[in-house]
Design a protein around this motif. Structure first.
Motif, PDB file in Angstrom:
ATOM      1  N   ILE A  30      83.868  63.743  48.718  1.00 29.64           N
ATOM      2  CA  ILE A  30      84.392  64.734  47.772  1.00 29.64           C
ATOM      3  C   ILE A  30      84.108  66.147  48.290  1.00 29.64           C
ATOM      4  O   ILE A  30      83.177  66.375  49.083  1.00 29.64           O
ATOM      5  CB  ILE A  30      83.788  64.570  46.365  1.00 29.64           C
ATOM      6  CG1 ILE A  30      82.261  64.822  46.407  1.00 29.64           C
ATOM      7  CG2 ILE A  30      84.097  63.190  45.794  1.00 29.64           C
ATOM      8  CD1 ILE A  30      81.623  64.852  45.036  1.00 29.64           C
ATOM      9  N   ILE A  31      84.885  67.127  47.804  1.00 31.63           N
ATOM     10  CA  ILE A  31      84.707  68.553  48.147  1.00 31.63           C
ATOM     11  C   ILE A  31      84.479  69.334  46.843  1.00 31.63           C
ATOM     12  O   ILE A  31      85.211  69.134  45.862  1.00 31.63           O
ATOM     13  CB  ILE A  31      85.933  69.096  48.880  1.00 31.63           C
ATOM     14  CG1 ILE A  31      86.137  68.348  50.193  1.00 31.63           C
ATOM     15  CG2 ILE A  31      85.755  70.585  49.161  1.00 31.63           C
ATOM     16  CD1 ILE A  31      87.406  68.761  50.911  1.00 31.63           C
ATOM     17  N   SER A  32      83.487  70.218  46.844  1.00 31.93           N
ATOM     18  CA  SER A  32      83.227  71.050  45.670  1.00 31.93           C
ATOM     19  C   SER A  32      84.209  72.213  45.643  1.00 31.93           C
ATOM     20  O   SER A  32      84.266  73.022  46.571  1.00 31.93           O
ATOM     21  CB  SER A  32      81.802  71.596  45.665  1.00 31.93           C
ATOM     22  OG  SER A  32      81.606  72.522  44.622  1.00 31.93           O
ATOM     23  N   THR A  33      85.008  72.254  44.610  1.00 30.85           N
ATOM     24  CA  THR A  33      85.924  73.384  44.409  1.00 30.85           C
ATOM     25  C   THR A  33      85.403  74.344  43.334  1.00 30.85           C
ATOM     26  O   THR A  33      86.106  75.270  42.898  1.00 30.85           O
ATOM     27  CB  THR A  33      87.300  72.876  43.990  1.00 30.85           C
ATOM     28  OG1 THR A  33      87.165  72.130  42.765  1.00 30.85           O
ATOM     29  CG2 THR A  33      87.902  71.989  45.065  1.00 30.85           C
ATOM     30  N   ALA A  34      84.172  74.140  42.915  1.00 33.99           N
ATOM     31  CA  ALA A  34      83.575  75.019  41.894  1.00 33.99           C
ATOM     32  C   ALA A  34      83.312  76.404  42.487  1.00 33.99           C
ATOM     33  O   ALA A  34      83.224  76.592  43.707  1.00 33.99           O
ATOM     34  CB  ALA A  34      82.292  74.413  41.379  1.00 33.99           C
ATOM     35  N   ILE A  87      75.825  64.981  41.063  1.00 35.77           N
ATOM     36  CA  ILE A  87      77.222  64.513  40.897  1.00 35.77           C
ATOM     37  C   ILE A  87      77.222  62.971  40.863  1.00 35.77           C
ATOM     38  O   ILE A  87      76.657  62.319  41.735  1.00 35.77           O
ATOM     39  CB  ILE A  87      78.098  65.018  42.051  1.00 35.77           C
ATOM     40  CG1 ILE A  87      77.981  66.574  42.146  1.00 35.77           C
ATOM     41  CG2 ILE A  87      79.530  64.584  41.860  1.00 35.77           C
ATOM     42  CD1 ILE A  87      78.566  67.133  43.418  1.00 35.77           C
ATOM     43  N   THR A  88      77.870  62.441  39.840  1.00 37.06           N
ATOM     44  CA  THR A  88      77.944  60.971  39.671  1.00 37.06           C
ATOM     45  C   THR A  88      79.406  60.526  39.585  1.00 37.06           C
ATOM     46  O   THR A  88      80.183  61.152  38.836  1.00 37.06           O
ATOM     47  CB  THR A  88      77.228  60.525  38.396  1.00 37.06           C
ATOM     48  OG1 THR A  88      75.859  60.974  38.454  1.00 37.06           O
ATOM     49  CG2 THR A  88      77.265  59.018  38.258  1.00 37.06           C
ATOM     50  N   VAL A  89      79.742  59.487  40.374  1.00 33.57           N
ATOM     51  CA  VAL A  89      81.123  58.960  40.393  1.00 33.57           C
ATOM     52  C   VAL A  89      81.141  57.624  39.625  1.00 33.57           C
ATOM     53  O   VAL A  89      80.367  56.710  39.934  1.00 33.57           O
ATOM     54  CB  VAL A  89      81.616  58.762  41.829  1.00 33.57           C
ATOM     55  CG1 VAL A  89      83.041  58.187  41.819  1.00 33.57           C
ATOM     56  CG2 VAL A  89      81.560  60.081  42.599  1.00 33.57           C
ATOM     57  N   TYR A  90      82.025  57.527  38.626  1.00 27.14           N
ATOM     58  CA  TYR A  90      82.172  56.292  37.832  1.00 27.14           C
ATOM     59  C   TYR A  90      83.481  55.591  38.254  1.00 27.14           C
ATOM     60  O   TYR A  90      84.487  56.275  38.530  1.00 27.14           O
ATOM     61  CB  TYR A  90      82.213  56.625  36.334  1.00 27.14           C
ATOM     62  CG  TYR A  90      80.879  57.128  35.790  1.00 27.14           C
ATOM     63  CD1 TYR A  90      79.985  56.239  35.230  1.00 27.14           C
ATOM     64  CD2 TYR A  90      80.546  58.487  35.855  1.00 27.14           C
ATOM     65  CE1 TYR A  90      78.761  56.680  34.736  1.00 27.14           C
ATOM     66  CE2 TYR A  90      79.332  58.927  35.370  1.00 27.14           C
ATOM     67  CZ  TYR A  90      78.438  58.031  34.804  1.00 27.14           C
ATOM     68  OH  TYR A  90      77.239  58.461  34.327  1.00 27.14           O
ATOM     69  N   VAL A 117      76.462  61.087  44.493  1.00 26.09           N
ATOM     70  CA  VAL A 117      76.923  61.808  45.697  1.00 26.09           C
ATOM     71  C   VAL A 117      75.704  62.408  46.388  1.00 26.09           C
ATOM     72  O   VAL A 117      74.786  62.923  45.770  1.00 26.09           O
ATOM     73  CB  VAL A 117      77.935  62.906  45.323  1.00 26.09           C
ATOM     74  CG1 VAL A 117      78.339  63.715  46.550  1.00 26.09           C
ATOM     75  CG2 VAL A 117      79.151  62.287  44.654  1.00 26.09           C
ATOM     76  N   GLU A 118      75.763  62.336  47.691  1.00 23.66           N
ATOM     77  CA  GLU A 118      74.756  62.955  48.537  1.00 23.66           C
ATOM     78  C   GLU A 118      75.406  64.058  49.370  1.00 23.66           C
ATOM     79  O   GLU A 118      76.524  63.861  49.865  1.00 23.66           O
ATOM     80  CB  GLU A 118      74.130  61.900  49.442  1.00 23.66           C
ATOM     81  CG  GLU A 118      73.377  60.792  48.709  1.00 23.66           C
ATOM     82  CD  GLU A 118      72.149  61.269  48.005  1.00 23.66           C
ATOM     83  OE1 GLU A 118      71.612  62.360  48.414  1.00 23.66           O
ATOM     84  OE2 GLU A 118      71.714  60.628  47.048  1.00 23.66           O
ATOM     85  N   ASP A 175      81.379  72.914  49.735  1.00 14.99           N
ATOM     86  CA  ASP A 175      80.619  71.875  50.440  1.00 14.99           C
ATOM     87  C   ASP A 175      81.221  70.480  50.173  1.00 14.99           C
ATOM     88  O   ASP A 175      81.918  70.275  49.169  1.00 14.99           O
ATOM     89  CB  ASP A 175      79.162  71.883  49.982  1.00 14.99           C
ATOM     90  CG  ASP A 175      78.402  73.091  50.515  1.00 14.99           C
ATOM     91  OD1 ASP A 175      78.943  73.798  51.377  1.00 14.99           O
ATOM     92  OD2 ASP A 175      77.261  73.326  50.035  1.00 14.99           O
ATOM     93  N   LYS A 176      80.915  69.554  51.111  1.00 13.30           N
ATOM     94  CA  LYS A 176      81.372  68.161  50.991  1.00 13.30           C
ATOM     95  C   LYS A 176      80.199  67.233  50.714  1.00 13.30           C
ATOM     96  O   LYS A 176      79.083  67.517  51.151  1.00 13.30           O
ATOM     97  CB  LYS A 176      82.072  67.679  52.250  1.00 13.30           C
ATOM     98  CG  LYS A 176      83.371  68.396  52.549  1.00 13.30           C
ATOM     99  CD  LYS A 176      84.003  67.868  53.822  1.00 13.30           C
ATOM    100  CE  LYS A 176      85.320  68.564  54.138  1.00 13.30           C
ATOM    101  NZ  LYS A 176      85.975  68.025  55.362  1.00 13.30           N
ATOM    102  N   GLY A 177      80.465  66.193  49.962  1.00 19.61           N
ATOM    103  CA  GLY A 177      79.447  65.194  49.701  1.00 19.61           C
ATOM    104  C   GLY A 177      80.050  63.782  49.798  1.00 19.61           C
ATOM    105  O   GLY A 177      81.259  63.610  49.643  1.00 19.61           O
TER     106      GLY A 177
END
Length: 442
Positions: free
Chosen positions: A374-378, A385-388, A406-407, A415-417
């Motif tokens: 994933i990429i942070s667009t914030a 960050i938790t992915v369900y 996410v790590e 940033d990417k995780g």
């Protein structure tokens, strides 16, 4: 008693006859007494008259003999004329003396009355002349006092002192003159101290000038005379000059609006052209400092601080167009920023991440392995960050839910995780769908 010469009645104890002026012989027998005491009055008079006639005849004969004795030896008529003139002169002198004596004898009875009158006249004249002299002296003193007062009011204290000393020389016991002199001398001392203050200001010895002015103000407060009214004004003018010159010296080193505001307060009570000009300079510098500080806050998007700085500057110069324009700019940018913040907040809350990749594979052990990026667009950092996800079979039937993290734990904007997970015991082809992503931010 009667005069033995003219028969005039005499005043008792008179020494001279008031009529003919002849000296009265006290022991001589007057005609009246002879008449009273002797029956032979006429014969006595005749005898006296005969004796006088004989005497006069003898004198005439003697004169003739003299003339005769002289004439044979002098043939010239001139000496005889000289002698005749001399005789006539002697006779004239005798007559004048006799007349003078007669007049004196006439005045003698009036002497007891004349002496007091003459003394009174002399005393009156003396008093009159003394009064006139004293009156002239008083006029002179008053003129000196008045001219001294005018000179002192015009600031010519030395001339005033000189004139008052002249007046005191004339009237040393006049207390008013002494008091006036003392007052003028005190005023002259204050005037000299004012000159000293001026020199200290010129030399930029401001602290010493302040101390001297404070002493002068205390001295003048104790005085009530008209001379100190103008001196009080002079002290006030020097104090104003001191304030102005001191601010001018410090102006270049002032860097804050608060210090400038304090200097403006010092000038508030001054109305001179120089004070007004300096006030304009202070306000101009205040606008410069305010603009600089507000702009710095604006660049840091510190809109409230920028507006606070602008409003402080406008409180001293409310109609300054430069400050008003900057205030409008700050307000507009603040609105835009707040709108942007609102949009960003919504975005950061609802769409802060994007999936760059995602896969779910069944391995030979019947387990499904999932992974993704994933990429942070914030616009701000996010973390935890938790992915369900949900698992469905080939027919689309729901099998189970799961989640993974996410790590690294924290992602800055851009940033990417990565994330991964293993679903065990599936043993069939399945479909894995991302159902939600949760993150946190400050």
């Amino acid at each position: 008693m009667y005069c033995q010469n003219c028969g005039e009645k005499l005043i008792n104890d008179s020494m001279f006859c008031m009529n003919c002026g002849i000296e009265i012989k006290i022991n001589a027998t007057t005609p009246k007494e002879s008449n009273e005491n002797s029956p032979n009055q006429n014969s006595s008079r005749e005898t006296t008259h005969s004796n006088e006639s004989n005497k006069k005849g003898s004198e005439n004969k003697a004169d003739e003999l003299v003339n005769k004795s002289v004439s044979p030896h002098h043939h010239s008529p001139v000496p005889h004329a000289v002698e005749q003139n001399t005789a006539n002169k002697q006779t004239s002198d005798q007559n004048e003396t006799k007349q003078t004596t007669t007049k004196l004898n006439r005045l003698m009875p009036t002497l007891p009355f004349l002496i007091p009158i003459v003394c009174f006249i002399i005393a009156s004249l003396s008093v009159g002349f003394y009064y006139i002299y004293e009156d002239n002296q008083n006029d002179k003193v008053l003129k000196l006092q008045k001219s001294a007062e005018e000179a002192a009011l015009n600031g010519a204290y030395k001339d005033a002192i000189e004139r008052l000393n002249k007046a005191i020389d004339i009237r040393p016991n006049y207390k008013t003159l002494t008091e006036d002199l003392q007052e003028v001398e005190r005023a002259n001392d204050v005037f000299a101290d004012i000159d000293t203050v001026h020199e200290l200001i010129t030399e930029q010895e401001f602290e010493k000038a302040k101390e001297k002015l404070n002493v002068l103000k205390e001295q003048i407060m104790e005085e009530t005379g008209p001379l100190f009214i103008s001196l009080n004004e002079k002290v006030a003018n020097k104090e104003a000059t001191l304030i102005i010159d001191e601010i001018k010296k410090e102006l270049d080193s002032i860097t804050t609006v608060d210090v400038l505001a304090n200097k403006l307060n010092q000038l508030a009570s001054l109305s001179s052209d120089e004070a007004l000009e300096l006030e304009t300079q202070l306000l101009s510098k205040m606008v410069q400092i305010t603009t600089k500080e507000a702009t710095a806050h604006l660049e840091k998007e510190q809109f409230d601080d920028a507006l606070r700085t602008i409003n402080k500057g406008l409180s001293y110069k409310e109609d300054d167009q430069e400050l008003l324009a900057l205030k409008d700019k700050i307000e507009q940018e603040k609105i835009a920023f707040e709108q942007q913040v609102t949009d960003e907040d919504v975005h950061n809350r609802t769409a802060a991440v994007e999936f760059e990749s995602f896969s779910a594979d069944l391995d030979g052990k019947g387990n499904v392995y999932i992974e993704g990026t994933i990429i942070s667009t914030a616009t701000i950092p996010i973390y935890s960050i938790t992915v369900y996800y949900s698992v469905y079979d080939e027919n689309g039937n729901f099998l189970e839910d799961g989640f993974t993290t996410v790590e690294p734990n924290k992602l800055n904007p851009g940033d990417k995780g990565t994330f991964s997970d293993t679903i065990e015991g599936i043993d069939e082809n399945v479909t894995v769908q991302i159902t939600n992503v949760i993150w946190f931010f400050d």
